[in-house]
Scaffold this motif. Structure first.
Motif, PDB file in Angstrom:
ATOM      1  N   LEU A 107       0.852  -1.190   0.000  1.00 58.19           N
ATOM      2  CA  LEU A 107       0.000   0.000   0.000  1.00 58.19           C
ATOM      3  C   LEU A 107       0.886   1.237   0.000  1.00 58.19           C
ATOM      4  N   VAL A 108       0.653   2.143  -0.948  1.00 57.87           N
ATOM      5  CA  VAL A 108       1.443   3.375  -1.025  1.00 57.87           C
ATOM      6  C   VAL A 108       0.521   4.570  -1.181  1.00 57.87           C
ATOM      7  N   ASP A 109       1.036   5.759  -0.801  1.00 60.32           N
ATOM      8  CA  ASP A 109       0.267   6.988  -0.993  1.00 60.32           C
ATOM      9  C   ASP A 109       0.498   7.532  -2.395  1.00 60.32           C
ATOM     10  N   THR A 110       0.004   8.713  -2.667  1.00 61.46           N
ATOM     11  CA  THR A 110       0.096   9.280  -4.009  1.00 61.46           C
ATOM     12  C   THR A 110       1.507   9.745  -4.357  1.00 61.46           C
ATOM     13  N   ASN A 111       2.416   9.712  -3.373  1.00 60.44           N
ATOM     14  CA  ASN A 111       3.833  10.000  -3.637  1.00 60.44           C
ATOM     15  C   ASN A 111       4.643   8.724  -3.852  1.00 60.44           C
ATOM     16  N   GLY A 112       3.980   7.568  -3.719  1.00 62.66           N
ATOM     17  CA  GLY A 112       4.671   6.295  -3.865  1.00 62.66           C
ATOM     18  C   GLY A 112       5.364   5.830  -2.609  1.00 62.66           C
ATOM     19  N   SER A 113       5.030   6.455  -1.460  1.00 62.28           N
ATOM     20  CA  SER A 113       5.645   6.072  -0.181  1.00 62.28           C
ATOM     21  C   SER A 113       4.795   5.026   0.521  1.00 62.28           C
ATOM     22  N   LEU A 114       5.446   4.089   1.184  1.00 57.87           N
ATOM     23  CA  LEU A 114       4.736   3.011   1.869  1.00 57.87           C
ATOM     24  C   LEU A 114       3.838   3.551   2.975  1.00 57.87           C
ATOM     25  N   LEU A 115       2.631   3.003   3.060  1.00 61.51           N
ATOM     26  CA  LEU A 115       1.699   3.379   4.127  1.00 61.51           C
ATOM     27  C   LEU A 115       1.843   2.474   5.340  1.00 61.51           C
ATOM     28  N   ASN A 116       2.222   1.234   5.120  1.00 62.65           N
ATOM     29  CA  ASN A 116       2.494   0.293   6.204  1.00 62.65           C
ATOM     30  C   ASN A 116       3.355  -0.834   5.653  1.00 62.65           C
ATOM     31  N   ALA A 117       3.681  -1.781   6.491  1.00 60.28           N
ATOM     32  CA  ALA A 117       4.544  -2.886   6.058  1.00 60.28           C
ATOM     33  C   ALA A 117       3.808  -3.745   5.027  1.00 60.28           C
ATOM     34  N   PRO A 118       4.467  -4.123   3.923  1.00 59.28           N
ATOM     35  CA  PRO A 118       3.833  -4.982   2.917  1.00 59.28           C
ATOM     36  C   PRO A 118       3.391  -6.312   3.519  1.00 59.28           C
ATOM     37  N   LYS A 119       2.466  -6.971   2.836  1.00 61.12           N
ATOM     38  CA  LYS A 119       1.899  -8.219   3.348  1.00 61.12           C
ATOM     39  C   LYS A 119       2.047  -9.324   2.321  1.00 61.12           C
ATOM     40  N   GLY A 120       2.388 -10.505   2.785  1.00 57.37           N
ATOM     41  CA  GLY A 120       2.524 -11.657   1.914  1.00 57.37           C
ATOM     42  C   GLY A 120       1.338 -12.592   2.035  1.00 57.37           C
ATOM     43  N   TYR A 121       1.594 -13.858   1.816  1.00 59.28           N
ATOM     44  CA  TYR A 121       0.553 -14.889   1.821  1.00 59.28           C
ATOM     45  C   TYR A 121      -0.007 -15.066   3.220  1.00 59.28           C
ATOM     46  N   ASP A 122      -1.315 -14.828   3.378  1.00 60.97           N
ATOM     47  CA  ASP A 122      -1.985 -14.951   4.670  1.00 60.97           C
ATOM     48  C   ASP A 122      -3.469 -15.148   4.393  1.00 60.97           C
ATOM     49  N   LEU A 123      -4.016 -16.305   4.729  1.00 60.42           N
ATOM     50  CA  LEU A 123      -5.400 -16.632   4.404  1.00 60.42           C
ATOM     51  C   LEU A 123      -6.401 -16.121   5.433  1.00 60.42           C
ATOM     52  N   SER A 124      -5.956 -15.280   6.360  1.00 60.61           N
ATOM     53  CA  SER A 124      -6.866 -14.709   7.355  1.00 60.61           C
ATOM     54  C   SER A 124      -7.543 -13.466   6.777  1.00 60.61           C
ATOM     55  N   VAL A 125      -8.861 -13.532   6.626  1.00 62.82           N
ATOM     56  CA  VAL A 125      -9.616 -12.385   6.106  1.00 62.82           C
ATOM     57  C   VAL A 125      -9.501 -11.201   7.056  1.00 62.82           C
ATOM     58  N   GLN A 126      -9.591 -11.473   8.353  1.00 63.08           N
ATOM     59  CA  GLN A 126      -9.529 -10.404   9.344  1.00 63.08           C
ATOM     60  C   GLN A 126      -8.191  -9.670   9.287  1.00 63.08           C
ATOM     61  N   ASN A 127      -7.107 -10.401   9.151  1.00 67.01           N
ATOM     62  CA  ASN A 127      -5.778  -9.764   9.052  1.00 67.01           C
ATOM     63  C   ASN A 127      -5.683  -8.889   7.808  1.00 67.01           C
ATOM     64  N   PHE A 128      -6.280  -9.358   6.709  1.00 72.72           N
ATOM     65  CA  PHE A 128      -6.206  -8.588   5.464  1.00 72.72           C
ATOM     66  C   PHE A 128      -7.057  -7.320   5.565  1.00 72.72           C
ATOM     67  N   VAL A 129      -8.216  -7.422   6.209  1.00 72.99           N
ATOM     68  CA  VAL A 129      -9.067  -6.241   6.419  1.00 72.99           C
ATOM     69  C   VAL A 129      -8.329  -5.212   7.263  1.00 72.99           C
ATOM     70  N   GLU A 130      -7.666  -5.656   8.315  1.00 71.50           N
ATOM     71  CA  GLU A 130      -6.886  -4.746   9.168  1.00 71.50           C
ATOM     72  C   GLU A 130      -5.747  -4.112   8.384  1.00 71.50           C
TER      73      GLU A 130
END
Length: 452
Positions: free
Chosen positions: A396-419
């Protein structure tokens, strides 16, 4: 020592494969047509071997030479005795061990080592236990037709798995030969034949026809036919989430009942029109009716116009975990709503082989190699900007291309992905508020804050 030697031999082979076919070579092995068609052919050969058409054996001269060394006394003699067993049993274990080693093509350096360690442990354990408890030898089941049954069942499974390698090539090079309907139809036929075989309706030439069908074979046939029934709805577009990673994408299917792609296009037409026709949209698609982009620069410009954060999906045609994430996590209404409404989505395929115009080619600062395909440039972008090369990888990046939070890999938890999505959106809003405050801090002063 005999059991340990068996484990050591197989694990050493797994280690060699991980060194030869590690992550640096992974993209070529997992997506190029040459290795994938080779693996496809190998799996077909393994299946025919299990069906009894021929046996895969090593030259007798080589086996006898190793066997002669087992007469030596001490640990070395035991090691070569184990080595002889490995070679003699190659006709039975070769297809199984070979299947594990071919998984090195997925780019996981540890996988072939762990796979061969697990296989060899199971293979060596009976010998070790019988050495410690010799009386157990009396309870060993006698060899017979049941061993042939095991081999034939494995042959059908190898035949089904072979299609996965051909499917990867078909998707990467856009051949459109093995779409989802054809793939499912072949699987249905293969496993239906397996079910009839277990019931004794099909007999191979090297087998004796069964006069009676055992309870075990009937139960196994019921399970196989249940699996076939599970596959059939996939022909009309059922997602088959449990197998999503091994199937061609749903978008390759010509008929999908109650398709979300049909119902969502009208809701997203304005977003697409606002930023222009997606680049490479004639080659690539996003799942579940999500309207997005396939070029980072275009997607970032669109994010600026819409004042939305950018969701980057580093994916691939041959990525099993990517398809599983899309079928299991992205399809959840909570996730899908956020992706469609809160983010501009861009899918960067790292294995797309389409060659770009020569003026867009460049030499990478990472490996000093010429990058001239869509996938090659996307993978290079991922490695250089994020120091990562595994898929899926969500950023996830902002309109300047800067990261908004730590990238996420393979994770089948819907709740974790929503967060993950909610935290990124919240951070985006906070940064937007700060930008407004900074820009209005003093009249006539042009503030251009740098966000790390």
């Amino acid at each position: 020592m005999y059991g340990v030697s068996i484990i050591a031999i197989y694990t050493i082979v797994g280690t060699l494969f991980s060194v030869l076919f590690g992550a640096d070579f992974a993209n070529f092995l997992s997506t190029h047509w040459i290795p994938n068609l080779f693996f496809f052919a190998i799996f077909i050969i393994f299946a025919l071997s299990f069906f009894g058409l021929f046996e895969i054996t090593l030259p007798n001269k080589f086996v006898n030479k190793i066997d002669s060394k087992s007469n030596k006394s001490g640990v070395l003699g035991i090691f070569f005795m184990a080595f002889t067993l490995v070679l003699v049993s190659f006709s039975c274990t070769g297809p199984i061990a070979g299947t594990i080693l071919l998984q090195a093509a997925n780019g996981d350096t540890i996988q072939p080592i762990v796979g061969m360690l697990g296989f060899s442990l199971a293979f060596a354990l009976p010998f070790t236990l019988f050495a410690v408890f010799p009386n157990w030898l009396k309870s060993l089941p006698k060899s017979g037709g049941w061993l042939d049954t095991v081999k034939v069942v494995l042959g059908f499974i190898e035949l089904a798995l072979a299609l996965k390698f051909f499917s990867i090539v078909d998707q990467v090079y856009h051949w459109d030969i093995l779409n989802r309907e054809v793939y499912l139809a072949l699987w249905i036929v293969i496993f239906a034949f397996l079910g009839f075989y277990l019931l004794g309706k099909i007999t191979f030439p090297h087998e004796q026809k069964q006069q009676k069908t055992s309870v075990g074979r009937i139960i196994s046939a019921l399970l196989v036919f249940s699996f076939v029934v599970y596959l059939i709805p996939g022909l009309v577009g059922a997602p088959l989430k449990a197998l999503a990673g091994y199937m061609p994408p749903l978008s390759s299917q010509s008929f999908v009942m109650n398709s979300p792609q049909v119902t969502s296009i009208s809701n997203n037409t304005m977003k697409t029109a606002e930023c222009g026709v997606p680049k490479y949209g004639d080659l690539l698609e996003l799942p579940l009716g999500i309207q997005g982009y396939f070029d980072y620069t275009q997607a970032l410009e669109c994010a600026k116009k819409q004042d939305k954060p950018l969701f980057i999906d580093f994916t691939g045609h041959g990525c099993v975990n990517c398809r599983e994430m899309e079928a299991t996590v992205w399809s959840d209404p909570k996730v899908l709503k956020r992706l469609k409404e809160d983010y501009v989505v861009v899918a960067l395929y790292v294995d797309e082989k389409t060659e770009l115009p020569e003026k867009e080619w460049y030499v990478s600062a990472h490996d000093e190699r010429l990058k001239k395909t869509i996938g090659g440039q996307n993978l290079d972008f991922m490695i250089q900007r994020l120091n990562a090369n595994a898929q899926p990888y969500y950023t996830l990046v902002d309109t300047n291309g800067s990261l908004l939070n730590a990238p996420k890999g393979y994770d089948l938890s819907v709740q974790n992905f929503v967060e993950f999505l909610d935290n990124g959106l919240e951070e985006f809003k906070i940064r937007n508020t700060k930008d407004v405050l900074v820009n209005s801090d003093s009249e006539g002063v042009n503030h251009n804050p740098i966000i790390n």
